[in-house]
Design a protein around this motif. Structure first.
Motif, short mmCIF file in Angstrom:
data_model
loop_
_atom_site.label_atom_id
_atom_site.label_comp_id
_atom_site.label_asym_id
_atom_site.label_seq_id
_atom_site.Cartn_x
_atom_site.Cartn_y
_atom_site.Cartn_z
N ASP A 76 1.90 6.64 -7.11
CA ASP A 76 0.90 7.63 -7.52
C ASP A 76 1.45 9.06 -7.38
N GLN A 77 2.21 9.30 -6.33
CA GLN A 77 2.79 10.64 -6.15
C GLN A 77 3.79 10.97 -7.26
N LEU A 124 0.83 -1.20 0.00
CA LEU A 124 0.00 0.00 0.00
C LEU A 124 0.87 1.26 0.00
N GLU A 125 1.97 1.22 0.76
CA GLU A 125 2.87 2.38 0.81
C GLU A 125 3.55 2.60 -0.53
N LYS A 130 2.35 1.80 -3.46
CA LYS A 130 1.34 2.31 -4.38
C LYS A 130 1.16 3.82 -4.19
N LYS A 131 1.19 4.24 -2.95
CA LYS A 131 1.06 5.67 -2.68
C LYS A 131 2.22 6.46 -3.28
N TYR A 132 3.45 5.96 -3.14
CA TYR A 132 4.62 6.65 -3.69
C TYR A 132 4.58 6.66 -5.23
#
Length: 217
Positions: A47-48, A40-41, A43-45
């Motif tokens: 997307d950023q 999940l972490e 995926k967040k990076y």
């Protein structure tokens, strides 16, 4: 006194393979949760970084993503080792249980064989054969009695079966001829009035009938 000099300590129980498997599986589940959290972490990076332009900020986010990815690879290696350990212990546990079941089966067969030998000693084959012979003789005698009781008396022995069949066919023809006479008889017609009335009752031929429907005398 035992506390002062270090008294006797109870020996710990031997390790249980089933409990070890459960403990290993529990550790594997904990590592899997950590991997999911790192996914999940990451995926967040990602997307950023898709929304950012090239520069120091994007490089900083990229370094964080690389660090998380390294942690994920480390946990995945640990998880693979845990799964292999659990699999090996399960194989050993299965083989051990199979051996225990085999021993139980062999012990049960030994007890069964012992019982068979004990009861076999009480069985006399000669007596069983004598009993079978006696039963066969009794059955033959019973059949002879039934044959005697089923004899017919007073019948000649020299009757030809063909003659009997021919006579039976002839009787059948005679019965048909005897029944044909009924068709030639004219049965009186039923009265046209209920018996007991006062009016005169006649048949179709004009014959006066009594109260019973018979020709009046």
């Amino acid at each position: 006194m035992n506390r002062i000099i270090g008294g006797y300590r109870k020996k710990p129980p031997p390790p249980n393979l089933t409990e070890c498997i459960q403990s290993t599986d529990s550790r594997g589940e904990s590592v899997e949760k950590k991997i999911d959290k790192l996914d999940l972490e990451l995926k967040k990076y990602r997307d950023q970084m898709k929304k950012m332009r090239d520069g120091p900020s994007k490089n900083m986010v990229k370094q964080r993503a690389l660090r998380v990815l390294k942690q994920k690879k480390m946990y995945e290696g640990q998880l693979e080792g845990i799964r292999n350990q659990s699999f090996n212990m399960e194989q050993v546990n299965y083989s051990t249980q199979a051996l225990k079941d085999t021993k139980t089966t062999v012990d049960a067969m030994k007890v069964g064989m012992k019982d068979m030998k004990k009861y076999y000693k009480k069985v006399d084959i000669d007596k069983i054969e004598d009993l079978q012979d006696d039963m066969q003789d009794m059955m033959e005698q019973a059949n002879e009695v039934m044959d005697v009781m089923g004899r017919s008396y007073g019948l000649p022995d020299d009757i030809d079966e063909d003659d009997l069949e021919a006579e039976l066919d002839a009787l059948g023809d005679d019965f048909l001829e005897d029944e044909s006479y009924l068709d030639s008889l004219d049965a009186p017609e039923p009265p046209s009035k209920v018996p007991g009335g006062t009016d005169t009752v006649k048949s179709k031929d004009g014959v006066v009938l009594d109260e019973f429907g018979l020709p009046q005398i």
